[in-house]
Design a protein around this motif. Structure first.
Motif, PDB file in Angstrom:
ATOM      1  N   TYR A   1      12.957 -15.346  25.280  1.00  0.00           N
ATOM      2  CA  TYR A   1      13.458 -16.032  24.480  1.00  0.00           C
ATOM      3  C   TYR A   1      14.461 -14.999  23.582  1.00  0.00           C
ATOM      4  O   TYR A   1      14.450 -14.851  22.452  1.00  0.00           O
ATOM      5  CB  TYR A   1      12.325 -17.044  24.118  1.00  0.00           C
ATOM      6  CG  TYR A   1      11.662 -16.699  22.835  1.00  0.00           C
ATOM      7  CD1 TYR A   1      12.393 -17.755  21.400  1.00  0.00           C
ATOM      8  CD2 TYR A   1      10.030 -16.406  22.941  1.00  0.00           C
ATOM      9  CE1 TYR A   1      11.844 -17.021  20.253  1.00  0.00           C
ATOM     10  CE2 TYR A   1       9.660 -16.424  22.127  1.00  0.00           C
ATOM     11  CZ  TYR A   1       9.917 -16.923  21.069  1.00  0.00           C
ATOM     12  OH  TYR A   1       8.807 -16.157  19.458  1.00  0.00           O
ATOM     13  N   LYS A   2      15.485 -16.098  23.372  1.00  0.00           N
ATOM     14  CA  LYS A   2      16.584 -15.827  22.339  1.00  0.00           C
ATOM     15  C   LYS A   2      15.874 -17.116  21.005  1.00  0.00           C
ATOM     16  O   LYS A   2      15.834 -18.075  21.311  1.00  0.00           O
ATOM     17  CB  LYS A   2      17.916 -15.997  22.544  1.00  0.00           C
ATOM     18  CG  LYS A   2      18.547 -15.745  21.212  1.00  0.00           C
ATOM     19  CD  LYS A   2      20.324 -15.198  22.381  1.00  0.00           C
ATOM     20  CE  LYS A   2      20.631 -15.093  20.796  1.00  0.00           C
ATOM     21  NZ  LYS A   2      22.049 -14.379  21.544  1.00  0.00           N
ATOM     22  N   SER A   3      16.343 -17.073  19.620  1.00  0.00           N
ATOM     23  CA  SER A   3      15.730 -17.561  18.969  1.00  0.00           C
ATOM     24  C   SER A   3      16.885 -17.049  17.679  1.00  0.00           C
ATOM     25  O   SER A   3      17.050 -16.396  16.906  1.00  0.00           O
ATOM     26  CB  SER A   3      14.498 -17.389  17.949  1.00  0.00           C
ATOM     27  OG  SER A   3      14.391 -18.031  16.791  1.00  0.00           O
ATOM     28  N   GLY A   4      17.690 -17.524  17.154  1.00  0.00           N
ATOM     29  CA  GLY A   4      19.036 -17.591  16.143  1.00  0.00           C
ATOM     30  C   GLY A   4      19.957 -16.281  16.409  1.00  0.00           C
ATOM     31  O   GLY A   4      19.969 -16.058  17.787  1.00  0.00           O
TER      32      GLY A   4
ATOM     33  N   HIS B   1      18.118 -13.052  17.083  1.00  0.00           N
ATOM     34  CA  HIS B   1      17.585 -12.304  17.670  1.00  0.00           C
ATOM     35  C   HIS B   1      16.383 -12.664  18.715  1.00  0.00           C
ATOM     36  O   HIS B   1      16.853 -14.005  19.451  1.00  0.00           O
ATOM     37  CB  HIS B   1      16.120 -12.021  16.492  1.00  0.00           C
ATOM     38  CG  HIS B   1      15.412 -12.978  15.920  1.00  0.00           C
ATOM     39  ND1 HIS B   1      15.282 -13.719  14.870  1.00  0.00           N
ATOM     40  CD2 HIS B   1      14.167 -13.399  16.628  1.00  0.00           C
ATOM     41  CE1 HIS B   1      14.994 -14.270  15.248  1.00  0.00           C
ATOM     42  NE2 HIS B   1      13.659 -13.921  15.701  1.00  0.00           N
ATOM     43  N   TYR B   2      15.936 -12.027  20.050  1.00  0.00           N
ATOM     44  CA  TYR B   2      15.259 -11.470  21.006  1.00  0.00           C
ATOM     45  C   TYR B   2      13.822 -11.363  20.864  1.00  0.00           C
ATOM     46  O   TYR B   2      13.703 -10.841  19.237  1.00  0.00           O
ATOM     47  CB  TYR B   2      15.974 -11.436  22.167  1.00  0.00           C
ATOM     48  CG  TYR B   2      17.056 -11.500  22.815  1.00  0.00           C
ATOM     49  CD1 TYR B   2      17.329 -12.262  24.095  1.00  0.00           C
ATOM     50  CD2 TYR B   2      18.296 -11.062  22.395  1.00  0.00           C
ATOM     51  CE1 TYR B   2      18.648 -12.757  23.987  1.00  0.00           C
ATOM     52  CE2 TYR B   2      19.306 -11.211  22.584  1.00  0.00           C
ATOM     53  CZ  TYR B   2      19.763 -11.888  23.309  1.00  0.00           C
ATOM     54  OH  TYR B   2      21.143 -12.281  24.077  1.00  0.00           O
TER      55      TYR B   2
ATOM     56  N   SER C   1       4.138  -8.805  20.757  1.00  0.00           N
ATOM     57  CA  SER C   1       5.599  -9.395  20.000  1.00  0.00           C
ATOM     58  C   SER C   1       6.282  -8.329  20.051  1.00  0.00           C
ATOM     59  O   SER C   1       5.690  -7.515  19.252  1.00  0.00           O
ATOM     60  CB  SER C   1       5.292 -10.142  18.738  1.00  0.00           C
ATOM     61  OG  SER C   1       4.146 -11.522  18.997  1.00  0.00           O
TER      62      SER C   1
ATOM     63  N   THR D   1      10.207  -8.225  18.365  1.00  0.00           N
ATOM     64  CA  THR D   1      11.393  -8.148  18.302  1.00  0.00           C
ATOM     65  C   THR D   1      12.575  -8.065  17.826  1.00  0.00           C
ATOM     66  O   THR D   1      12.598  -6.486  17.616  1.00  0.00           O
ATOM     67  CB  THR D   1      11.145  -9.313  16.241  1.00  0.00           C
ATOM     68  OG1 THR D   1       9.617  -9.644  16.349  1.00  0.00           O
ATOM     69  CG2 THR D   1      12.373 -10.046  16.017  1.00  0.00           C
TER      70      THR D   1
END
Length: 147
Positions: free
Chosen positions: A36-39, A41-42, A116, A118
């Motif tokens: 997913y993309k958040s701001g 970064h992925y 995880s 980033t």
């Protein structure tokens, strides 16, 4: 009499892809991931329960992100298995990264069986304001947005 079964070839191919019908039948073929993309970064989450953190390798080469991990096999001596559904062996997953990724600043952590990763968006690919000059009206700003 010879019978034609068009699905037997599909069954054979499926068994080969999933590692069924081999001597152990315990060959892993994939690791489930979420992305997913958040701001700016992925985030990639990969399920790797029971994997030794020292066996995990995350690398980037020529625009390809490669995740590799290994879960050690169990000792079968003196054991009568009633069911055995957990895969062991080497896991590998590759993803192609786009041009807008800052591959120098990719980071990873492993916690509770979840890897995880980033993946930051490169500065040049981030949304920015573009100044527009029009005649004698002066300057005004229009915000460019990513689609």
């Amino acid at each position: 009499m010879l019978r034609f079964d068009p699905f037997s070839d599909f069954d054979t191919m499926t068994k080969q892809l999933l590692g069924l019908g081999t001597d152990t039948g315990r060959v892993p073929r994939f690791m489930p991931v979420d992305l997913y993309k958040s701001g700016d970064h992925y985030v990639l989450l990969a399920d790797l329960p029971g994997v030794d953190p020292g066996s995990i390798d995350v690398s980037v080469d020529n625009g390809t992100l490669t995740l590799t991990a290994e879960r050690s096999g169990r000792s079968d001596e003196g054991v009568q298995w009633l069911t055995s559904e957990r895969f062991f062996g080497r896991f590998r997953r590759q993803l192609t990264l786009g041009d807008g990724i800052d591959s120098e600043h990719i980071s990873a952590s492993y916690d509770n069986g979840v890897l995880s990763v980033t993946i930051p968006v490169a500065e040049r690919a981030r949304p920015r304001k573009v100044e527009i000059v029009q005649g004698s009206e002066g300057q005004r700003s229009i915000e460019a947005t990513a689609s």
